[in-house]
Design a protein around this motif. Structure first.
Motif, PDB file in Angstrom:
ATOM      1  N   THR A 176      15.740  10.959  -6.638  1.00  0.00           N
ATOM      2  CA  THR A 176      16.497  11.972  -5.701  1.00  0.00           C
ATOM      3  C   THR A 176      16.680  13.327  -6.472  1.00  0.00           C
ATOM      4  O   THR A 176      16.130  14.405  -6.040  1.00  0.00           O
ATOM      5  CB  THR A 176      18.060  11.512  -5.586  1.00  0.00           C
ATOM      6  N   LEU A 177      16.974  13.512  -7.990  1.00  0.00           N
ATOM      7  CA  LEU A 177      16.944  14.643  -8.736  1.00  0.00           C
ATOM      8  C   LEU A 177      15.270  15.156  -8.756  1.00  0.00           C
ATOM      9  O   LEU A 177      15.469  16.543  -8.519  1.00  0.00           O
ATOM     10  CB  LEU A 177      17.363  14.415 -10.080  1.00  0.00           C
ATOM     11  N   LYS A 178      14.625  14.371  -8.798  1.00  0.00           N
ATOM     12  CA  LYS A 178      13.183  14.885  -8.914  1.00  0.00           C
ATOM     13  C   LYS A 178      12.870  15.755  -7.516  1.00  0.00           C
ATOM     14  O   LYS A 178      12.206  16.900  -7.834  1.00  0.00           O
ATOM     15  CB  LYS A 178      12.000  13.940  -9.161  1.00  0.00           C
ATOM     16  N   ASP A 179      13.102  15.207  -6.536  1.00  0.00           N
ATOM     17  CA  ASP A 179      12.979  15.896  -5.221  1.00  0.00           C
ATOM     18  C   ASP A 179      13.839  17.206  -5.236  1.00  0.00           C
ATOM     19  O   ASP A 179      13.212  18.432  -4.732  1.00  0.00           O
ATOM     20  CB  ASP A 179      13.489  15.138  -4.102  1.00  0.00           C
ATOM     21  N   GLN A 180      14.726  17.097  -5.522  1.00  0.00           N
ATOM     22  CA  GLN A 180      15.703  18.299  -5.707  1.00  0.00           C
ATOM     23  C   GLN A 180      15.385  19.324  -6.453  1.00  0.00           C
ATOM     24  O   GLN A 180      15.506  20.524  -6.043  1.00  0.00           O
ATOM     25  CB  GLN A 180      17.159  18.028  -6.000  1.00  0.00           C
ATOM     26  N   VAL A 181      15.014  19.159  -7.667  1.00  0.00           N
ATOM     27  CA  VAL A 181      14.463  20.268  -8.480  1.00  0.00           C
ATOM     28  C   VAL A 181      12.998  20.593  -8.603  1.00  0.00           C
ATOM     29  O   VAL A 181      12.420  21.125  -9.467  1.00  0.00           O
ATOM     30  CB  VAL A 181      15.007  19.786 -10.053  1.00  0.00           C
ATOM     31  N   LYS A 182      12.193  19.743  -7.814  1.00  0.00           N
ATOM     32  CA  LYS A 182      10.679  19.714  -7.700  1.00  0.00           C
ATOM     33  C   LYS A 182      10.055  19.493  -9.121  1.00  0.00           C
ATOM     34  O   LYS A 182       9.307  20.046  -9.580  1.00  0.00           O
ATOM     35  CB  LYS A 182      10.305  21.232  -7.108  1.00  0.00           C
ATOM     36  N   GLY A 183      10.532  18.443  -9.749  1.00  0.00           N
ATOM     37  CA  GLY A 183       9.944  17.904 -10.965  1.00  0.00           C
ATOM     38  C   GLY A 183       8.773  17.424 -10.793  1.00  0.00           C
ATOM     39  O   GLY A 183       8.352  17.207  -9.812  1.00  0.00           O
ATOM     40  N   GLU A 184       7.988  17.187 -11.883  1.00  0.00           N
ATOM     41  CA  GLU A 184       6.544  16.665 -11.843  1.00  0.00           C
ATOM     42  C   GLU A 184       6.544  15.188 -12.207  1.00  0.00           C
ATOM     43  O   GLU A 184       5.704  14.538 -11.363  1.00  0.00           O
ATOM     44  CB  GLU A 184       5.929  17.495 -13.173  1.00  0.00           C
ATOM     45  N   MET A 185       7.498  14.904 -12.831  1.00  0.00           N
ATOM     46  CA  MET A 185       7.470  13.189 -12.796  1.00  0.00           C
ATOM     47  C   MET A 185       8.571  12.763 -13.467  1.00  0.00           C
ATOM     48  O   MET A 185       9.580  13.489 -13.979  1.00  0.00           O
ATOM     49  CB  MET A 185       6.407  13.055 -13.871  1.00  0.00           C
ATOM     50  N   ILE A 186       8.667  11.409 -13.435  1.00  0.00           N
ATOM     51  CA  ILE A 186       9.894  10.532 -14.086  1.00  0.00           C
ATOM     52  C   ILE A 186       9.552   9.612 -15.113  1.00  0.00           C
ATOM     53  O   ILE A 186       8.699   9.039 -15.076  1.00  0.00           O
ATOM     54  CB  ILE A 186      10.612   9.898 -12.734  1.00  0.00           C
ATOM     55  N   ILE A 187      10.242   9.563 -16.077  1.00  0.00           N
ATOM     56  CA  ILE A 187       9.861   8.812 -17.122  1.00  0.00           C
ATOM     57  C   ILE A 187      11.249   8.143 -17.875  1.00  0.00           C
ATOM     58  O   ILE A 187      12.313   8.807 -17.955  1.00  0.00           O
ATOM     59  CB  ILE A 187       9.092   9.515 -18.229  1.00  0.00           C
ATOM     60  N   SER A 188      11.058   6.845 -18.093  1.00  0.00           N
ATOM     61  CA  SER A 188      12.350   6.133 -18.545  1.00  0.00           C
ATOM     62  C   SER A 188      12.466   6.442 -20.060  1.00  0.00           C
ATOM     63  O   SER A 188      11.367   6.924 -20.669  1.00  0.00           O
ATOM     64  CB  SER A 188      12.258   4.670 -18.686  1.00  0.00           C
ATOM     65  N   TYR A 189      13.475   6.341 -20.627  1.00  0.00           N
ATOM     66  CA  TYR A 189      13.822   6.760 -22.048  1.00  0.00           C
ATOM     67  C   TYR A 189      12.906   5.854 -22.896  1.00  0.00           C
ATOM     68  O   TYR A 189      12.326   6.159 -23.766  1.00  0.00           O
ATOM     69  CB  TYR A 189      15.188   6.792 -22.585  1.00  0.00           C
ATOM     70  N   ALA A 190      12.716   4.631 -22.561  1.00  0.00           N
ATOM     71  CA  ALA A 190      12.326   3.724 -23.289  1.00  0.00           C
ATOM     72  C   ALA A 190      10.799   3.962 -23.488  1.00  0.00           C
ATOM     73  O   ALA A 190       9.900   3.617 -24.385  1.00  0.00           O
ATOM     74  CB  ALA A 190      12.440   2.317 -22.638  1.00  0.00           C
ATOM     75  N   ARG A 191      10.138   4.616 -22.606  1.00  0.00           N
ATOM     76  CA  ARG A 191       8.397   5.005 -22.450  1.00  0.00           C
ATOM     77  C   ARG A 191       8.079   6.350 -23.234  1.00  0.00           C
ATOM     78  O   ARG A 191       7.136   6.666 -23.432  1.00  0.00           O
ATOM     79  CB  ARG A 191       8.061   4.750 -21.053  1.00  0.00           C
ATOM     80  N   VAL A 192       9.304   6.978 -23.488  1.00  0.00           N
ATOM     81  CA  VAL A 192       9.192   8.392 -24.163  1.00  0.00           C
ATOM     82  C   VAL A 192       8.477   8.083 -25.720  1.00  0.00           C
ATOM     83  O   VAL A 192       9.529   7.419 -26.407  1.00  0.00           O
ATOM     84  CB  VAL A 192      10.277   9.324 -24.091  1.00  0.00           C
ATOM     85  N   ASP A 193       7.367   8.629 -25.944  1.00  0.00           N
ATOM     86  CA  ASP A 193       7.011   8.404 -27.355  1.00  0.00           C
ATOM     87  C   ASP A 193       6.185   9.683 -27.600  1.00  0.00           C
ATOM     88  O   ASP A 193       6.297  10.442 -27.094  1.00  0.00           O
ATOM     89  CB  ASP A 193       6.114   7.258 -27.421  1.00  0.00           C
ATOM     90  N   ARG A 194       5.540   9.400 -28.957  1.00  0.00           N
ATOM     91  CA  ARG A 194       4.895  10.884 -29.477  1.00  0.00           C
ATOM     92  C   ARG A 194       3.956  11.435 -28.270  1.00  0.00           C
ATOM     93  O   ARG A 194       3.786  12.403 -28.125  1.00  0.00           O
ATOM     94  CB  ARG A 194       4.364  10.725 -30.823  1.00  0.00           C
TER      95      ARG A 194
END
Length: 127
Positions: free
Chosen positions: A87-105
């Protein structure tokens, strides 16, 4: 900038507070570049960008690439759950979504190269 507040809680009970999700992620993932010694972690918390409530990182998703300006500049927008992130991605015209668990270097380097985070974060990551 309450929406961007986040913190790490260490196993010894101490904590560090941050005004930027990107700053917290650099602290955790690029200690070799900052010279900071990160103590063993217990928990990581973000403020939900939509509600302002604290959320455990294990349930958080980040909307990236929106251009929303935090205290340091462009930043990630954490929210509770994937549905809220969509929902937020659509509202702010974000590029993508990622879970915290998948954020790496590797992801942080991609975010820096894509200008999805503020200048100082890009500088630390890419230099």
């Amino acid at each position: 900038y309450k929406k961007y507040q986040c913190q790490v809680v260490f196993k010894d009970g101490s904590y560090e507070a941050f005004d930027s999700p990107a700053g917290l992620l650099i602290y955790l993932l690029f200690a070799d570049k900052t010279g900071i010694i990160v103590k063993p972690l217990d928990k990581v918390f973000f403020r939900d960008f939509q509600t302002g409530e604290w959320i455990d990182s294990g349930y958080s998703f980040m909307v990236v690439g929106s251009g929303e300006m935090g205290p340091m500049g462009i930043d990630f927008l954490p929210v509770l759950g994937k549905k809220n992130a969509e929902t937020l991605k659509d509202q702010v015209k974000g590029e993508m979504i990622i879970s915290y668990a998948r954020v790496d270097r590797k992801f942080m380097i991609k975010a820096a190269n894509s200008n999805w985070i503020h200048f100082l974060a890009r500088k630390i990551i890419l230099e």
